[in-house]
Design an enzyme around this catalytic site. Structure first.
Site, PDB file in Angstrom:
ATOM      1  N   ASP A 232     -15.747 -30.576 -20.658  1.00 15.68           N
ATOM      2  CA  ASP A 232     -16.774 -31.615 -20.486  1.00 15.68           C
ATOM      3  C   ASP A 232     -16.661 -32.676 -21.574  1.00 15.68           C
ATOM      4  OD1 ASP A 232     -17.844 -30.349 -18.335  1.00 15.68           O
ATOM      5  OD2 ASP A 232     -19.854 -30.139 -19.153  1.00 15.68           O
TER       6      ASP A 232
ATOM      7  N   ASP B  59     -17.982 -30.087 -32.597  1.00 18.89           N
ATOM      8  CA  ASP B  59     -19.145 -29.226 -32.878  1.00 18.89           C
ATOM      9  C   ASP B  59     -19.121 -27.893 -32.137  1.00 18.89           C
ATOM     10  OD1 ASP B  59     -19.991 -30.121 -30.370  1.00 18.89           O
ATOM     11  OD2 ASP B  59     -22.007 -30.689 -31.032  1.00 18.89           O
TER      12      ASP B  59
ATOM     13  N   CYS C 147     -25.573 -29.258 -29.451  1.00 19.21           N
ATOM     14  CA  CYS C 147     -25.412 -30.401 -28.529  1.00 19.21           C
ATOM     15  C   CYS C 147     -26.741 -30.957 -28.041  1.00 19.21           C
ATOM     16  CB  CYS C 147     -24.617 -29.984 -27.296  1.00 19.21           C
ATOM     17  SG  CYS C 147     -23.068 -29.185 -27.649  1.00 19.21           S
TER      18      CYS C 147
HETATM   19  O1  KQY Z   1     -21.114 -30.302 -26.171  1.00 18.58           O
HETATM   20  C1  KQY Z   1     -21.817 -31.275 -26.149  1.00 18.58           C
HETATM   21  N1  KQY Z   1     -21.991 -31.987 -27.248  1.00 18.58           N
HETATM   22  C2  KQY Z   1     -22.463 -31.750 -24.920  1.00 18.58           C
HETATM   23  C3  KQY Z   1     -21.975 -31.193 -23.698  1.00 18.58           C
HETATM   24  C4  KQY Z   1     -22.348 -32.066 -22.542  1.00 18.58           C
HETATM   25  C5  KQY Z   1     -22.001 -31.490 -21.273  1.00 18.58           C
HETATM   26  C6  KQY Z   1     -22.425 -32.341 -20.148  1.00 18.58           C
HETATM   27  N2  KQY Z   1     -22.250 -31.689 -18.909  1.00 18.58           N
END
Ligand code: KQY
Length: 372
Positions: free
Chosen positions: A218, A224, A364
């Site tokens: 993704d 992170d 996230c």
């Molecule tokens: O890992 C992230 N910083 C965000 C993941 C977002 C995934 C959206 N489907």
């Protein structure tokens, strides 16, 4: 300020995550093509995270008009809930990057906290991005900075907060897999990207790991999920000793880069290994709970989930860490984190798999605002 009263970006730095916060910002999940079963499990997990963090610092949750009442009813009173239009709920990436300026004189009237509003393209735009309309998410940073009356510095570079980590002392960690991906800033060279990071994050050195976590498709390998600072000169690295695991060569490769690198102050890195769980995959039942309307990247049964204990959040006095129901590695992660953060309380997020199914984890979905 310049002659027209517009703030001029100068002298700011992005603080390390362990420096004091005045707020944690979180979004509210609702899109049915990413959050199964009407988003009930995802929402419960976000409530667990927001509630845990609110015991250590103020939390604001941003929810759409359609979801505000639902979010308000599920979250504790101590959490502020405000209405904000969202495409999805990853404020680490769509939110602002807060920066601070240390004043040398008490008469300095310039703002101590400011925010960078990077361009956001849903992790790759039309070339592999996660959803096809990201117009609300691209306005989020600007709106949050307005709400907080914090000076705003717009930057035209595409950047997600989950793709950078800083030590607060001049070093930034990132991955080539994400920042040099042609779906982010194809017109910029590595050196040009470095120059912008140095100027806006107030860092002097960028340490580039080649790749992020296996399966983190993704985000194209956000740092992170792969590696983070514990304190200046010390990093945690996602690890496996299993040579048959596709993560193995990525971890070895990153270890080798970190072992021969130095940080902005010339220190060699101490590298602490943090074993990954799993492997974990999406089940048929989980997939069946999604409504695929063709707007978001399809999430399919048996797809590898990008699970990593690196994706924790450092709150004021606490580490909020994902747990995946893999008892051996869940407990080992808590043991390592207790050892590396002896002055922090370690809080386990038991419902983290429900965030993982959406493509990310605790780090996230959070965005810290530093204390002034
Ligand atoms: O890992 C992230 N910083 C965000 C993941 C977002 C995934 C959206 N489907």
């Amino acid at each position: 300020m310049d002659l027209k009263g517009t703030p001029v970006f100068h002298g700011y730095r992005m603080p390390a995550e362990w420096e004091p916060h005045s707020m944690c910002w979180i979004g509210w999940p609702e899109r049915l093509d990413n959050w199964r079963d009407n988003a009930i499990h995802g929402q419960r997990a976000f409530v667990e995270v927001a509630t845990a963090i609110s015991k250590f610092e103020p939390v604001t949750v941003c929810a759409s008009a359609a979801q505000w009442a639902n979010a308000r009813s599920q979250l504790p009173k101590s959490v502020r809930v405000i209405e904000m239009s969202l495409n999805d709920s990853w404020l680490r990436d769509s939110g602002p990057t807060f920066v601070v300026k240390e004043s040398k004189s008490t008469s300095d009237s310039e703002a101590k906290v400011a925010g960078i509003d990077w361009e956001f393209n849903s992790y790759g735009g039309v070339d592999g991005g996660c959803y096809i309309d990201w117009s609300f998410d691209n306005l989020l940073a600007s709106k949050i900075l307005d709400v907080e009356r914090v000076p705003k510095f717009k930057h035209s570079m595409i950047l997600e907060g989950g793709s950078i980590h800083v030590d607060g002392e001049g070093t930034c960690l990132t991955t080539e897999e994400c920042l040099l991906n042609k779906n982010r800033n194809p017109h910029m060279s590595k050196e040009e990207i470095e120059d912008e990071l140095k100027a806006y994050l107030g860092v002097k050195k960028i340490v580039w790991l080649p790749r992020g976590l296996y399966g983190d498709e993704d985000t194209n390998g956000h740092i992170d999920n792969m590696c983070c600072f514990v304190k200046p000169g010390v990093v945690l690295l996602a690890w496996t000793d299993d040579e048959s695991d596709p993560q193995y060569e990525r971890s070895i490769e990153a270890y080798s880069v970190l072992s021969s690198a130095t940080d902005a102050k010339g220190r060699k890195f101490e590298i602490i290994k943090l074993h990954i769980p799993g492997p974990l995959c999406m089940t048929a039942e989980e997939e069946a709970g999604l409504v695929q309307v063709g707007e978001a990247k399809a999430r399919c049964v048996d797809s590898v989930l990008a699970a990593s204990y690196i994706n924790f959040y450092i709150a004021n006095g606490a580490i909020i860490t994902p747990q995946f129901g893999d008892q051996k590695w869940d407990d080992e992660a808590v043991r390592v984190l207790s050892h590396t953060f002896p002055d922090h309380q370690i809080v386990r997020i038991k419902s983290a798999r429900d965030i993982l199914l959406g493509g990310g984890n605790v780090h996230c979905i959070t965005q810290q605002q530093p204390a002034a």
